[in-house]
Design a protein around this motif. Structure first.
Motif, PDB file in Angstrom:
ATOM      1  N   TYR A 188     -17.385  49.988  37.558  1.00 53.14           N
ATOM      2  CA  TYR A 188     -17.449  49.488  38.928  1.00 53.14           C
ATOM      3  C   TYR A 188     -17.001  50.607  39.868  1.00 53.14           C
ATOM      4  O   TYR A 188     -15.981  51.264  39.628  1.00 53.14           O
ATOM      5  N   ASP A 189     -17.762  50.811  40.924  1.00 59.48           N
ATOM      6  CA  ASP A 189     -17.382  51.807  41.918  1.00 59.48           C
ATOM      7  C   ASP A 189     -16.115  51.362  42.642  1.00 59.48           C
ATOM      8  O   ASP A 189     -15.919  50.170  42.907  1.00 59.48           O
ATOM      9  N   LEU A 190     -15.277  52.332  42.963  1.00 61.36           N
ATOM     10  CA  LEU A 190     -14.030  52.055  43.658  1.00 61.36           C
ATOM     11  C   LEU A 190     -14.106  52.538  45.102  1.00 61.36           C
ATOM     12  O   LEU A 190     -14.727  53.568  45.377  1.00 61.36           O
TER      13      LEU A 190
ATOM     14  N   GLN B 285     -11.196  56.561  36.957  1.00 63.54           N
ATOM     15  CA  GLN B 285     -11.547  57.968  36.828  1.00 63.54           C
ATOM     16  C   GLN B 285     -12.246  58.504  38.064  1.00 63.54           C
ATOM     17  O   GLN B 285     -12.786  57.742  38.877  1.00 63.54           O
ATOM     18  N   ALA B 286     -12.200  59.827  38.184  1.00 66.25           N
ATOM     19  CA  ALA B 286     -12.922  60.520  39.243  1.00 66.25           C
ATOM     20  C   ALA B 286     -14.354  60.762  38.790  1.00 66.25           C
ATOM     21  O   ALA B 286     -14.620  61.004  37.612  1.00 66.25           O
ATOM     22  N   VAL B 287     -15.273  60.697  39.748  1.00 68.97           N
ATOM     23  CA  VAL B 287     -16.691  60.941  39.492  1.00 68.97           C
ATOM     24  C   VAL B 287     -17.144  62.055  40.423  1.00 68.97           C
ATOM     25  O   VAL B 287     -16.988  61.952  41.646  1.00 68.97           O
TER      26      VAL B 287
ATOM     27  N   THR C 253      -2.759  63.089  19.266  1.00 69.31           N
ATOM     28  CA  THR C 253      -4.191  63.032  18.984  1.00 69.31           C
ATOM     29  C   THR C 253      -4.915  62.800  20.293  1.00 69.31           C
ATOM     30  O   THR C 253      -4.595  61.853  21.026  1.00 69.31           O
ATOM     31  N   ALA C 254      -5.897  63.654  20.606  1.00 69.77           N
ATOM     32  CA  ALA C 254      -6.617  63.564  21.875  1.00 69.77           C
ATOM     33  C   ALA C 254      -8.079  63.253  21.636  1.00 69.77           C
ATOM     34  O   ALA C 254      -8.709  63.822  20.740  1.00 69.77           O
ATOM     35  N   ALA C 255      -8.618  62.343  22.442  1.00 64.46           N
ATOM     36  CA  ALA C 255     -10.051  62.034  22.407  1.00 64.46           C
ATOM     37  C   ALA C 255     -10.751  62.860  23.477  1.00 64.46           C
ATOM     38  O   ALA C 255     -10.225  63.069  24.569  1.00 64.46           O
ATOM     39  N   SER C 256     -11.947  63.329  23.175  1.00 68.40           N
ATOM     40  CA  SER C 256     -12.663  64.182  24.125  1.00 68.40           C
ATOM     41  C   SER C 256     -13.201  63.404  25.315  1.00 68.40           C
ATOM     42  O   SER C 256     -13.521  63.979  26.352  1.00 68.40           O
ATOM     43  N   ALA C 257     -13.292  62.081  25.193  1.00 65.32           N
ATOM     44  CA  ALA C 257     -13.779  61.235  26.289  1.00 65.32           C
ATOM     45  C   ALA C 257     -13.161  59.855  26.105  1.00 65.32           C
ATOM     46  O   ALA C 257     -12.849  59.442  24.984  1.00 65.32           O
ATOM     47  N   PRO C 258     -12.938  59.126  27.181  1.00 69.32           N
ATOM     48  CA  PRO C 258     -13.197  59.484  28.568  1.00 69.32           C
ATOM     49  C   PRO C 258     -12.003  60.222  29.176  1.00 69.32           C
ATOM     50  O   PRO C 258     -10.965  60.355  28.524  1.00 69.32           O
ATOM     51  N   THR C 259     -12.159  60.684  30.407  1.00 70.33           N
ATOM     52  CA  THR C 259     -11.037  61.218  31.164  1.00 70.33           C
ATOM     53  C   THR C 259     -10.629  60.176  32.205  1.00 70.33           C
ATOM     54  O   THR C 259     -11.476  59.503  32.778  1.00 70.33           O
ATOM     55  N   CYS C 260      -9.320  60.049  32.417  1.00 73.63           N
ATOM     56  CA  CYS C 260      -8.804  58.982  33.279  1.00 73.63           C
ATOM     57  C   CYS C 260      -7.720  59.513  34.206  1.00 73.63           C
ATOM     58  O   CYS C 260      -6.957  60.403  33.824  1.00 73.63           O
ATOM     59  N   LEU C 261      -7.651  58.932  35.394  1.00 71.24           N
ATOM     60  CA  LEU C 261      -6.546  59.186  36.317  1.00 71.24           C
ATOM     61  C   LEU C 261      -5.444  58.153  36.121  1.00 71.24           C
ATOM     62  O   LEU C 261      -4.267  58.480  36.174  1.00 71.24           O
TER      63      LEU C 261
ATOM     64  N   LEU D 127     -23.378  65.555  42.988  1.00 68.04           N
ATOM     65  CA  LEU D 127     -23.983  66.673  43.712  1.00 68.04           C
ATOM     66  C   LEU D 127     -23.792  66.534  45.213  1.00 68.04           C
ATOM     67  O   LEU D 127     -23.625  67.522  45.929  1.00 68.04           O
ATOM     68  N   VAL D 128     -23.813  65.290  45.691  1.00 73.90           N
ATOM     69  CA  VAL D 128     -23.701  65.048  47.128  1.00 73.90           C
ATOM     70  C   VAL D 128     -22.290  64.630  47.508  1.00 73.90           C
ATOM     71  O   VAL D 128     -21.726  65.119  48.492  1.00 73.90           O
ATOM     72  N   GLN D 129     -21.673  63.747  46.725  1.00 71.63           N
ATOM     73  CA  GLN D 129     -20.384  63.194  47.102  1.00 71.63           C
ATOM     74  C   GLN D 129     -19.596  62.816  45.854  1.00 71.63           C
ATOM     75  O   GLN D 129     -20.168  62.300  44.884  1.00 71.63           O
ATOM     76  N   ASP D 130     -18.295  63.085  45.877  1.00 74.82           N
ATOM     77  CA  ASP D 130     -17.420  62.668  44.793  1.00 74.82           C
ATOM     78  C   ASP D 130     -16.925  61.251  45.059  1.00 74.82           C
ATOM     79  O   ASP D 130     -16.969  60.761  46.192  1.00 74.82           O
ATOM     80  N   GLY D 131     -16.446  60.606  44.022  1.00 77.14           N
ATOM     81  CA  GLY D 131     -15.930  59.253  44.186  1.00 77.14           C
ATOM     82  C   GLY D 131     -15.071  58.860  43.000  1.00 77.14           C
ATOM     83  O   GLY D 131     -14.631  59.702  42.206  1.00 77.14           O
ATOM     84  N   TYR D 132     -14.828  57.545  42.860  1.00 77.32           N
ATOM     85  CA  TYR D 132     -13.997  57.022  41.787  1.00 77.32           C
ATOM     86  C   TYR D 132     -14.643  55.748  41.237  1.00 77.32           C
ATOM     87  O   TYR D 132     -15.388  55.065  41.935  1.00 77.32           O
ATOM     88  N   ARG D 133     -14.317  55.439  39.992  1.00 74.74           N
ATOM     89  CA  ARG D 133     -14.813  54.193  39.419  1.00 74.74           C
ATOM     90  C   ARG D 133     -13.847  53.657  38.379  1.00 74.74           C
ATOM     91  O   ARG D 133     -13.026  54.392  37.818  1.00 74.74           O
ATOM     92  N   ALA D 134     -13.931  52.356  38.150  1.00 68.32           N
ATOM     93  CA  ALA D 134     -13.160  51.683  37.115  1.00 68.32           C
ATOM     94  C   ALA D 134     -14.077  51.458  35.925  1.00 68.32           C
ATOM     95  O   ALA D 134     -15.154  50.875  36.074  1.00 68.32           O
TER      96      ALA D 134
END
Length: 339
Positions: free
Chosen positions: A131-133, A106-108, A85-93, A111-118
């Protein structure tokens, strides 16, 4: 060429490009659907981190190529080959959960820069806080009560195999939202004496309760199992050559990656278990390189990720050194047992 004719030529070119782009998207979507059809059976549905009335379930990051990749999925722990069974959200690394609390690294994409958050999740997978990583996600754990959450990121480098990497490990109290950003700030006791060094790295937290935990401390080219105290902000080494520890449900054993002399530099680890009462080490039957923080499925069995056709598969092996490794879940990573 007249202005009107130039306009018509331009219009035709735009239309051709749009059609080409549409065909490319449809082709890619068709490939994704094909990849999904060839992978493990999946159905859309509800994934919950709360009580499981039908028995324990394994929740994990789906690695199936296609629209379900990186989504959270679940299967019955007793029948892990059932339709997931899969949930459509969230996506996680990386992901872990306990007692109705989840942590999703997860990855974020911006438009300007990619990043990661918890992202802290509730039992319904809704975001509570994020929280930003500062780096690439690599490890995540939730305490048995669900009150504490920990994560590790790479600040530099992207592998534990070499010596040129730097990590940061944070612990969050979900009752007060107090964030300890860097466990390297804790007071370290190494081999019975206070120790300070700029090369200290800490990673791979595993919780005993809402105060005590274990983690890897690395310094001077060596790694140690350290016992930590959230309140006192201390780390005390208790055993050498331990990486990515995982505490057993009864609190008496640590599963971990051990660097074994003679193995290749890029594949140096074997999966071991340490008895905390006697400090006796024992190897599991898994003879392949394990670069993961193992999970205790119960008091007898370990689960861990190994490379597979879709990126990684989750395997299992008895913790006492008996038996043989067995494929648990195809195309999966970062499992958690939800009861």
């Amino acid at each position: 060429m007249s202005g009107g004719r130039r306009f018509l030529v331009l219009l035709a070119a735009v239309a051709l490009l749009a059609a080409t782009g549409t065909l490319a998207v449809l082709h890619a979507a068709g490939q994704a659907r094909g990849a999904r059809a060839d992978g493990p059976p999946v159905r859309a549905g509800t994934v919950t981190l709360g009580a499981q009335p039908d028995g324990p379930r394994l929740v994990f990051r789906s690695m199936t190529w296609g629209p379900d990749r990186d989504e959270l999925a679940s299967v019955p722990l007793r029948h892990p080959d059932d339709t997931r069974t899969a949930a459509s959200a969230p996506t996680c690394l990386r992901f872990h959960a306990a007692a109705g609390t989840g942590i999703c690294l997860q990855a974020v994409y911006g438009l300007v820069q990619d990043g990661y958050r918890a992202v802290v999740l509730d039992a319904a997978l809704h975001e509570v806080r994020h929280y930003d990583l500062a780096g690439i996600p690599t490890r995540a754990r939730v305490s048995p009560s669900g009150h504490l959450v920990a994560w590790t990121v790479f600040l530099s480098g992207d592998s534990y195999a070499g010596g040129s990497f730097s990590t940061r490990t944070s612990v969050l109290d979900t009752r007060t939202w107090t964030l300890q950003e860097n466990l390297e700030d804790d007071a370290v006791t190494l081999d019975g004496a206070p120790y300070r060094s700029p090369d200290v790295n800490v990673w791979g937290v595993t919780f005993a309760d809402d105060e005590r935990f274990y983690a890897t401390v690395a310094t001077g080219g060596r790694t140690y199992l350290a016992a930590g105290d959230v309140t006192r902000r201390t780390l005390t080494t208790v055993h050498g050559n331990v990486e990515c520890p995982s505490l057993s449900p009864d609190g008496t054993r640590i599963a971990y990656k051990k660097r074994v002399p003679g193995l290749p530099d890029d594949a140096p680890w074997r999966l071991y278990v340490l008895d905390l009462r006697t400090m006796a080490e024992s190897a599991t039957a898994e003879q392949r390189d394990v670069d993961d923080q193992a999970l205790w499925l119960d008091g007898r069995t370990l689960a861990y990720a190994l490379p597979g056709d879709d990126g990684t598969d989750v395997w299992s092996v008895p913790a006492d050194g008996s038996g043989a490794p067995a494929l648990l879940v195809h195309a999966a990573l970062a499992p958690a047992v939800v009861r």
